[in-house]
Design a protein around this motif. Structure first.
Motif, mmCIF file in Angstrom:
data_model
loop_
_atom_site.group_PDB
_atom_site.id
_atom_site.type_symbol
_atom_site.label_atom_id
_atom_site.label_comp_id
_atom_site.label_asym_id
_atom_site.label_seq_id
_atom_site.Cartn_x
_atom_site.Cartn_y
_atom_site.Cartn_z
ATOM 1 N N GLU A 1 55.811 29.829 12.638
ATOM 2 C CA GLU A 1 54.892 30.281 11.588
ATOM 3 C C GLU A 1 54.197 31.583 11.956
ATOM 4 O O GLU A 1 53.014 31.785 11.674
ATOM 5 C CB GLU A 1 53.866 29.187 11.265
ATOM 6 N N CYS A 2 54.944 32.451 12.618
ATOM 7 C CA CYS A 2 54.468 33.806 12.906
ATOM 8 C C CYS A 2 55.191 34.787 11.971
ATOM 9 O O CYS A 2 56.011 34.379 11.145
ATOM 10 C CB CYS A 2 54.734 34.179 14.355
ATOM 11 N N SER A 3 54.898 36.059 12.113
ATOM 12 C CA SER A 3 55.510 37.065 11.249
ATOM 13 C C SER A 3 56.903 37.406 11.749
ATOM 14 O O SER A 3 57.061 38.042 12.791
ATOM 15 C CB SER A 3 54.638 38.331 11.211
ATOM 16 N N GLY A 4 57.921 36.995 10.988
ATOM 17 C CA GLY A 4 59.285 37.368 11.336
ATOM 18 C C GLY A 4 59.522 38.859 11.211
ATOM 19 O O GLY A 4 60.330 39.433 11.953
ATOM 20 N N ILE A 5 58.803 39.493 10.287
ATOM 21 C CA ILE A 5 58.953 40.938 10.098
ATOM 22 C C ILE A 5 58.460 41.693 11.322
ATOM 23 O O ILE A 5 59.136 42.584 11.848
ATOM 24 C CB ILE A 5 58.193 41.373 8.835
ATOM 25 N N TRP B 1 47.179 35.084 14.777
ATOM 26 C CA TRP B 1 48.310 34.283 15.256
ATOM 27 C C TRP B 1 49.633 34.824 14.715
ATOM 28 O O TRP B 1 50.612 34.963 15.451
ATOM 29 C CB TRP B 1 48.129 32.835 14.844
ATOM 30 N N VAL B 2 49.641 35.122 13.421
ATOM 31 C CA VAL B 2 50.861 35.617 12.785
ATOM 32 C C VAL B 2 51.295 36.944 13.409
ATOM 33 O O VAL B 2 52.472 37.156 13.708
ATOM 34 C CB VAL B 2 50.637 35.777 11.268
ATOM 35 N N ALA B 3 50.328 37.858 13.617
ATOM 36 C CA ALA B 3 50.663 39.193 14.117
ATOM 37 C C ALA B 3 51.002 39.172 15.606
ATOM 38 O O ALA B 3 52.076 39.633 16.019
ATOM 39 C CB ALA B 3 49.491 40.141 13.857
ATOM 40 N N VAL C 1 51.248 39.325 4.726
ATOM 41 C CA VAL C 1 50.256 38.373 5.238
ATOM 42 C C VAL C 1 49.085 38.267 4.267
ATOM 43 O O VAL C 1 48.612 37.159 3.961
ATOM 44 C CB VAL C 1 49.775 38.799 6.632
ATOM 45 N N CYS C 2 48.614 39.396 3.752
ATOM 46 C CA CYS C 2 47.529 39.365 2.764
ATOM 47 C C CYS C 2 47.960 38.606 1.508
ATOM 48 O O CYS C 2 47.171 37.849 0.925
ATOM 49 C CB CYS C 2 47.116 40.786 2.397
ATOM 50 N N MET C 3 49.207 38.796 1.094
ATOM 51 C CA MET C 3 49.689 38.070 -0.075
ATOM 52 C C MET C 3 49.722 36.568 0.192
ATOM 53 O O MET C 3 49.385 35.756 -0.676
ATOM 54 C CB MET C 3 51.084 38.559 -0.461
ATOM 55 N N ARG C 4 50.116 36.196 1.417
ATOM 56 C CA ARG C 4 50.163 34.774 1.756
ATOM 57 C C ARG C 4 48.782 34.141 1.644
ATOM 58 O O ARG C 4 48.626 33.035 1.106
ATOM 59 C CB ARG C 4 50.698 34.606 3.179
ATOM 60 N N PHE C 5 47.740 34.852 2.117
ATOM 61 C CA PHE C 5 46.377 34.323 2.026
ATOM 62 C C PHE C 5 45.937 34.202 0.565
ATOM 63 O O PHE C 5 45.296 33.224 0.167
ATOM 64 C CB PHE C 5 45.411 35.217 2.786
ATOM 65 N N GLY D 1 54.127 37.093 16.349
ATOM 66 C CA GLY D 1 55.349 37.771 15.942
ATOM 67 C C GLY D 1 55.736 38.876 16.900
ATOM 68 O O GLY D 1 56.909 39.009 17.281
ATOM 69 N N LEU D 2 54.765 39.677 17.315
ATOM 70 C CA LEU D 2 55.048 40.762 18.262
ATOM 71 C C LEU D 2 55.539 40.216 19.599
ATOM 72 O O LEU D 2 56.508 40.727 20.181
ATOM 73 C CB LEU D 2 53.783 41.604 18.474
ATOM 74 N N ALA D 3 54.882 39.170 20.099
ATOM 75 C CA ALA D 3 55.266 38.604 21.396
ATOM 76 C C ALA D 3 56.675 38.011 21.354
ATOM 77 O O ALA D 3 57.470 38.194 22.290
ATOM 78 C CB ALA D 3 54.255 37.531 21.814
ATOM 79 N N ILE D 4 56.993 37.323 20.271
ATOM 80 C CA ILE D 4 58.321 36.717 20.159
ATOM 81 C C ILE D 4 59.398 37.790 20.075
ATOM 82 O O ILE D 4 60.458 37.687 20.710
ATOM 83 C CB ILE D 4 58.378 35.783 18.931
ATOM 84 N N GLY D 5 59.142 38.864 19.315
ATOM 85 C CA GLY D 5 60.119 39.947 19.216
ATOM 86 C C GLY D 5 60.398 40.591 20.562
ATOM 87 O O GLY D 5 61.567 40.835 20.921
#
Length: 543
Positions: free
Chosen positions: A236-240, A183-185, A158-162, A188-192
Motif C-alpha cells: 500500500e505504498c506508491s507504485g509510481i 508512508w506512501v511516499a 495521493v491527494c486524489m486518493r484522500f 514507495g521510494l525505499a522499495i524502488g
C-alpha cells in the motif's frame, strides 16, 4: 482473438500517427487521439480501459525510463524549483481549482471536486516534447518539466486518493492524511531503491560466475519497474514513486560500467522502442475513450443543473483557464523567489521575462495520467448509492486534457521560439578534462596490454608497432587539450570535419555491403554482421 486484433490496430495507429503528424504538421498527441477516436467509431472492437491494468502496463516502464535517463546533475541543480512545482503547486491546484469547481457546480460535492482537481494537477512532459518538436524545448526547461512530472504524478494521485476516501466515508483527518502520505511516499521510494539494488547485485554476481547474457540483461531491465511497482502496491505504498526511484537507482548502478558494451547498445534500442510504443498507445487509447465519454454528455449535463450540453464546454474552458492562471502565478512566484535567494547570496540574479513564465504555464498540459486516474473513481458509495457526479468528473477531465493539448500546441511554439533560459555553467571544460584523463588512462592500459601480449614472443615488434598506432591517437587528443583556446577551437573544427568524412565513408561502406548482399555476392549472416559493425561506428561518430 478480438483483443489481439484491437492491439494490432492500436500499434498500427501509432505507426500511422508519426507520418500523419509530419504531413499535417499537427502535434503528434492530437493526431494519436484522433486516430483512437476513429478506431472507436469503426468496426474494430474497442478496449474496455481498466485503470488498474492501465497503470500496471504503461506507467512503471515509462516512469522507470524517465528516472533512469533524466540528468541527475540538472535535476539536483533545480531541485528547489522542481519540488515547488511537484508538491507546492499540486496542493495549490487542489485547493484553488477544487473550490472553483464546487462553486461552479454546487451539485458536485466538495470532496469530489477536490478529487477532480487533484487528478488534474499532474502534467505530461511527453506531450510537451511532442507538441514542440518543431521548436525544441530548451534543455533546462525540459529537465524541470520532467522532474516535476516524475513527482507530481505521485502527489496528485495521493491527494486524489484522500479526497475519494473523504467522499466515501464523509470524514477527513489531516493527521491520518499526513501519516498516510509519508508512508506512501517514503515506502514507495525505499522499495524502488531496494528492488533495483538487489536485482543489480544478484545479476552481477551471476554474470561474474557464469558470464553475461545480453538478452537476459535486457529482459531483467524490462521487469525491474514492474517488480518495484507491484511490490510497492502490495504494501500500500506508491507504485509510481517506486518505479521512479527504481529508475533513478538504475542510473547510479549503471555507472559501475559492469555491463558489456553490446548489452548497453541493444538495451538502449529496446527501451527506445518500448518508450515510443507505449507513449503512442497511451494517446490512442485516450482518443478511443472519447466517443463514449462524449456520448454521455446529455446525461452528464443534468447534474450541473442545466439542460444545454454547451454548458459543459464552458465548464471545461473555465477549469482549464483556472489551471493555467494558478500555474502562471505559482511559476512567477517561484521564479521571483529564486531571484530573491540569488540576491541574498550576493549573486547576479538571472534575467527572467514573462515569456519564460508563460511557456512554463502552457507546458503544464494534462495527459493520460489524468484520464486513467479519474477512471479509478469508484462507481458506488459504501451504502450502494451511485458515486456523486462520477460521469461529470470524467467528462470534465477528458475535456481539460483536449483543451490543454490544443492550447499548448498553438501557444508553445510561439513562446519557445528564441526563448533563452538562465545560463547553465559551461560544461566544455569538464568534458575536455574528462577526455584528457580518459586518454591518459587508455595509453597506460595499451602499454600494459602490449607488454603482456608481446612477452616472450618472436614477433614482439609487431605488438610494439600496433600499440604505437593506438597510442598516437590518444597522444594527439592530449596535445590538443593543452593548446591555446584558438588552437582548441581549430582542433574541434578538425574533429568535426574528420567526423563528417568518417560518416561519409561509413555510409559508402554500408551501401557497398548492401549491394553485395542484394547481388548474392555476400551471404546474409556475413552481411548482417558487417552492417552492424558499421552501424555501431556510425552511431559513435553521429552522436
Amino acid at each position: 482473438m478480438a483483443t489481439i486484433t484491437t492491439v494490432l490496430f492500436l500499434l498500427l495507429a501509432v505507426i500511422i500517427s508519426g507520418t500523419t503528424a509530419r504531413f499535417t504538421r499537427l502535434p503528434l498527441p492530437l493526431v494519436q487521439i484522433a486516430l483512437g477516436a476513429v478506431i472507436a467509431l469503426s468496426v474494430v472492437p474497442t478496449v474496455d480501459l481498466k485503470p488498474s491494468i492501465f497503470f500496471l502496463l504503461f506507467l512503471p516502464p515509462l516512469l522507470f525510463l524517465d528516472g533512469w535517463r533524466i540528468p541527475k546533475d540538472d535535476l539536483f541543480r533545480d531541485r528547489v524549483v522542481v519540488l515547488e512545482l511537484a508538491l507546492g503547486l499540486v496542493v495549490f491546484t487542489v485547493l484553488g481549482v477544487g473550490l472553483l469547481i464546487h462553486y461552479l457546480i454546487p451539485a458536485m460535492p466538495l470532496p469530489v471536486a477536490f478529487a477532480l482537481a487533484a487528478i488534474l494537477s499532474p502534467t505530461d512532459p511527453i506531450a510537451v516534447s511532442a507538441i514542440a518538436r518543431g521548436t525544441p524545448v530548451p534543455k533546462r526547461m525540459m529537465h524541470i518539466l520532467e522532474g516535476e512530472s516524475l513527482l507530481n504524478d505521485a502527489s496528485g494521485l495521493v491527494c486524489m486518493r484522500f479526497a475519494v476516501a473523504a467522499a466515501m466515508t464523509g470524514a477527513f483527518s489531516l493527521r491520518e492524511a499526513v501519516g498516510s502520505f509519508l508512508w506512501v511516499a517514503i515506502g514507495g521510494l525505499a522499495i524502488g531503491v531496494a528492488v533495483t539494488w538487489t536485482v543489480t547485485k544478484a545479476k552481477n554476481w551471476i554474470a561474474d560466475r557464469l558470464g553475461e547474457d545480453t538478452s537476459t540483461q535486457i529482459l531483467i531491465s524490462l521487469l525491474i519497474p514492474f517488480g518495484a511497482y507491484l511490490l510497492a502496491e502490495h504494501f500500500e505504498c506508491s507504485g509510481i514513486l517506486a518505479a521512479v526511484a527504481a529508475g533513478v537507482t538504475m542510473s547510479f548502478t549503471e555507472q559501475s560500467g559492469r555491463a558489456k558494451a553490446i548489452t548497453r547498445v541493444q538495451r538502449s534500442a529496446v527501451w527506445d522502442t518500448v518508450q515510443f510504443t507505449l507513449n503512442g498507445v497511451i494517446f490512442v487509447l485516450l482518443g478511443e475513450q472519447m466517443p463514449s465519454i462524449m456520448a454521455r454528455a446529455a446525461e452528464t449535463v443534468r447534474v450541473t443543473g442545466h439542460h444545454e450540453p454547451w454548458w459543459l464546454a464552458i465548464y471545461v474552458l473555465v477549469i482549464t483557464a483556472a489551471l493555467g492562471v494558478l500555474r502562471f502565478l505559482w511559476v512567477w512566484t517561484s521564479l521571483r523567489w529564486t531571484i530573491f535567494r540569488a540576491q541574498r547570496r550576493g549573486e547576479q540574479p538571472p534575467a527572467m521575462g514573462w515569456r519564460l513564465v508563460a511557456a512554463m504555464s502552457f507546458a503544464g498540459v494534462r495527459g493520460a495520467i489524468t484520464l486513467a486516474g479519474i477512471l479509478t473513481v469508484p462507481f458506488a458509495l459504501p451504502d450502494g448509492t451511485a458515486f456523486p457526479a462520477r460521469n461529470l468528473a470524467i467528462f470534465l477531465a477528458a475535456g481539460v486534457i483536449i483543451v490543454s493539448l490544443v492550447a499548448a500546441s498553438i501557444a508553445l511554439p510561439r513562446l519557445l521560439k528564441n526563448l533563452e533560459l538562465p545560463p547553465q555553467a559551461a560544461q566544455q571544460h569538464a568534458i575536455d578534462i574528462a577526455r584528457l584523463a580518459a586518454a591518459e588512462s587508455a595509453i597506460q592500459a595499451v602499454e600494459q596490454a602490449q607488454h603482456q601480449m608481446a612477452e616472450g614472443r618472436a614477433d614482439a615488434d609487431l605488438y610494439t608497432e600496433a600499440s604505437a598506432r593506438v597510442m598516437e591517437l590518444y597522444r594527439q587528443r592530449i596535445d590538443r587539450t593543452q593548446q591555446s583556446d584558438e588552437a582548441l577551437a581549430d582542433g574541434r573544427k578538425i574533429d568535426l570535419i574528420e567526423r563528417q568524412l568518417r560518416l561519409a565513408g561509413l555510409r559508402a561502406e554500408r551501401d557497398a555491403i548492401f549491394h553485395l548482399a542484394r547481388t548474392r555476392q555476400l551471404d546474409d549472416e556475413s552481411s548482417r554482421r558487417l552492417i552492424r559493425e558499421i552501424d555501431l561506428q556510425e552511431a559513435r561518430y553521429a552522436t
